[in-house]
Design an enzyme around this catalytic site. Sequence first.
Site, PDB file in Angstrom:
ATOM      1  N   ARG A  28      43.172  13.061  85.756  1.00 16.59           N
ATOM      2  CA  ARG A  28      43.520  14.234  84.964  1.00 16.59           C
ATOM      3  C   ARG A  28      44.478  13.811  83.854  1.00 16.59           C
ATOM      4  O   ARG A  28      45.265  12.877  84.014  1.00 16.59           O
ATOM      5  CB  ARG A  28      44.194  15.307  85.826  1.00 16.59           C
ATOM      6  CG  ARG A  28      43.306  15.922  86.873  1.00 16.59           C
ATOM      7  CD  ARG A  28      44.103  16.870  87.755  1.00 16.59           C
ATOM      8  NE  ARG A  28      45.183  16.173  88.453  1.00 16.59           N
ATOM      9  CZ  ARG A  28      45.972  16.724  89.365  1.00 16.59           C
ATOM     10  NH1 ARG A  28      45.818  17.996  89.676  1.00 16.59           N
ATOM     11  NH2 ARG A  28      46.923  16.015  89.946  1.00 16.59           N
TER      12      ARG A  28
ATOM     13  N   GLU B 163      52.172  23.598  96.297  1.00 16.92           N
ATOM     14  CA  GLU B 163      50.724  23.740  96.386  1.00 16.92           C
ATOM     15  C   GLU B 163      50.329  25.198  96.635  1.00 16.92           C
ATOM     16  O   GLU B 163      51.128  25.999  97.107  1.00 16.92           O
ATOM     17  CB  GLU B 163      50.178  22.849  97.493  1.00 16.92           C
ATOM     18  CG  GLU B 163      50.432  21.369  97.281  1.00 16.92           C
ATOM     19  CD  GLU B 163      49.733  20.829  96.038  1.00 16.92           C
ATOM     20  OE1 GLU B 163      48.573  21.221  95.791  1.00 16.92           O
ATOM     21  OE2 GLU B 163      50.353  20.032  95.321  1.00 16.92           O
TER      22      GLU B 163
ATOM     23  N   ARG C  23      47.373  18.115  83.938  1.00 15.48           N
ATOM     24  CA  ARG C  23      48.520  18.122  84.863  1.00 15.48           C
ATOM     25  C   ARG C  23      49.793  18.127  84.031  1.00 15.48           C
ATOM     26  O   ARG C  23      49.944  17.292  83.137  1.00 15.48           O
ATOM     27  CB  ARG C  23      48.456  16.875  85.749  1.00 15.48           C
ATOM     28  CG  ARG C  23      49.567  16.743  86.785  1.00 15.48           C
ATOM     29  CD  ARG C  23      49.398  17.775  87.873  1.00 15.48           C
ATOM     30  NE  ARG C  23      50.047  17.406  89.119  1.00 15.48           N
ATOM     31  CZ  ARG C  23      51.356  17.436  89.348  1.00 15.48           C
ATOM     32  NH1 ARG C  23      52.178  17.802  88.404  1.00 15.48           N
ATOM     33  NH2 ARG C  23      51.836  17.105  90.533  1.00 15.48           N
TER      34      ARG C  23
END
Length: 223
Positions: free
Chosen positions: A97, A54, A46
Amino acid sequence: MTWRCLIVVSLVVTSSVASAVVPSPIVGVASVIDGDTLEIHGQRIRLHGIDAPESGQFCERDGRQYRCGQHAALALADKVGRATVRCERRDTDRYQRIAAVCLLGKIDLNAWMIRQGWAIAYRQYSLDYVDDENAAQAARAGMWAGRFVEPANWRRGDRLQSPNETTADACQIKGNINRNGERIYHVPGARDYGPTGIDERKGERWFCSENEALRAGWRRSAQ
């Protein structure tokens, strides 16, 4: 144990701790998952300090909605290509992440995405890229050329109105530019709200929230 031995032991321990604390960078050819997520060697990364729309998110420009999430991902993919990317870990997010600053040569890709207007500074986690966001906003780059819902709000269910809806019905805050070039927004019920007109050809616009108006560079009217 003599003091010389103590110093040697201390140096060895300190060196071991330092090497354990500083993780190795992740280096390789990156696959773009979306506008703020890469994958290198099977690891999801990330991009630290930024938030991109998105994949299924729509924004609006020139009165029409477009897939800004798709635009953001394509912009990042075109920039990265098949070049080697180096990602330096900053944190781990709530989805486990790696959160990292990723570099393409000397280019900070996190900052680049914001400067292009395809991501905003993720202030909840970092203020590192606020200046880059301000520059993109001033240049009306990417999403700043029109209206958009902040990605975090979009994930919570906020949506832009459909193109067939009347703007005033869905977004009632008036973003006016006065004769001095000042950007001032008026909320329903304010003294000058009724008489204030909106001319989108001059850069005036409607806002769906005060936060949106403030981020776009408008200030609230005195009354």
